[in-house]
Structures are given as structure tokens and as C-alpha cells.
Motif scaffolding. Structure first.
Motif: not given
Length: 214
Positions: A176-186, A205-210
Motif C-alpha cells: 500500500f505504501a511503497l509498491r516497490r519494483s522488487a516486491d512487485a517482481a516477488a 496494480s503490479l502492472a502499474v508498479a512495474l
């Protein structure tokens, strides 16, 4: 002991000046056993089905510990259901839950954490607090939406047990707070492996973050 402190469902649809015209955030505690089906608590209603409810967001849970944090900041009681939650817990780190984590409530119902709650203008109007949406988001205590894996009955006082926790380690609050690319990849790796499939809202939301981190 981790437990269900209260179960809440809609009392009435209230007028709201937003595009839908009404809000279902008037949730209030109910007595006795409550049936959970695939769309959440029986007799519960969401006014804006585009953003709330459905299979992916059938149940909204919030922790009493976080509600008490808000009570201290606002100088007012945060009664059961005020945030629109269906389940108020005690002893459960709801916002710290890992996406895809599964809980057993009582002896029958299994829920799966799907995504964080994103505060909306309707929530802000319901609370009547200046800058509420921004303030709620900034505290990083969003609570969690869950889907119903196994239907059944739950009552206030029933135990809550974590029965499965994905190893990707991405929590509701951190996403919710960060949406880091590493978290999205995991998260995407867990989804693609079939171990912990994500709901459509999380995939979006993953697609947007990446895309934004390229």
C-alpha cells in the motif's frame, strides 16, 4: 490469543453526494453466528461494486489495535464498523499480513488476504475529518481485503489462526505504501508459479508498479 472481536454488516444505505448516490459504510455489529459465503457476510451490501465487494474484496478486516491508534489521534471512539469493516480483530496484524496469507476463523471459515484497502472520497465524507483520505493513507494502517476460500459460520469471540503464509514476504501495508519494483517482481513470481495466485486487482496494480519503475 487472536480472535474475531466483532462482525459487522450494512445497517442501511445512507445518502451520499458521490456518483453512486448512496454509501454502504454504515456497518454495525451483528449478534450470533454469521454466515460467510463467497461474496462475504450474508445480508451485507456494498453500494459501489466497481471498487468494493465482489469475490476479491468480499470481506474487509481491520485490527482493533489500529482502530485504537486512530482513536488516540482523533480523540474520538472508532466504533465497530465505522471504517466499513466486516471483521474487527484483536491480536491479528491485519495491515502487516502477507498478501496471499490465509486465516481460519473459528472452525469452518477460511479467508485469504488479497489486497489493501484504498481510502476513497466516500470514506472521507463518512468520517467528516479534514483531509481524511490523505491522513488515513499516510498512517500506513489500511486494513486488508480478503476473499472467502471456505464458507461457513463465524461468531464474535471465535479464534483467528494463520494457516498459510507465502514466503514472498510482501505485506498489505508495505505494498500500500511503497509498491516497490522488487516486491512487485516477488509477487508476480509467486503468482506465475501457481503457488499463490493473485486477484485481478493486485495484478493490475503490479502492472502499474512495474511500468512506473522501468
Amino acid at each position: 490469543m487472536s480472535l474475531v472481536e466483532s462482525l459487522c454488516r450494512v445497517h442501511s444505505l445512507l445518502p451520499d453526494p458521490g456518483s453512486v448516490g448512496v454509501t454502504g459504510i454504515d456497518k454495525r455489529p451483528v449478534e450470533g453466528p454469521v454466515r460467510f459465503g463467497e461474496y462475504g457476510l450474508y445480508a451485507d451490501v456494498q453500494a459501489d461494486r466497481k471498487y468494493h465487494g465482489g469475490l476479491s474484496k468480499a470481506v474487509y478486516a481491520y485490527a482493533s489495535e489500529d482502530a485504537e491508534h486512530w482513536a488516540g489521534l482523533l480523540g474520538r471512539e472508532i466504533g465497530y464498523g465505522l471504517f466499513g469493516e466486516n471483521v474487527r480483530t484483536r491480536g491479528v496484524d491485519v495491515s502487516g499480513a502477507v498478501i496471499g496469507e490465509r486465516w481460519m476463523l473459528g472452525a469452518q471459515v477460511v479467508l485469504e488476504v488479497t489486497c489493501p484497502r484504498t481510502p476513497c472520497a466516500t470514506f472521507g465524507r463518512r468520517m467528516g475529518e479534514r483531509g481524511w483520505v490523505r491522513r488515513f493513507a499516510a498512517e500506513g494502517r489500511p486494513g486488508a481485503y480478503l476473499r472467502v476460500v471456505t464458507a461457513g459460520e463465524v461468531r464474535a469471540g471465535d479464534a483467528v489462526r494463520v494457516i498459510d503464509r507465502p514466503d514472498h514476504g510482501v505485506s498489505v501495508a508495505s505494498w500500500f505504501a511503497l509498491r516497490r519494483s522488487a516486491d512487485a517482481a516477488a509477487l508476480l513470481a509467486a503468482h506465475e508459479s501457481g503457488r499463490h495466485p493473485l486477484v485481478p486487482e493486485m495484478l493490475d496494480s503490479l502492472a502499474v508498479a512495474l511500468a512506473s519503475n522501468r
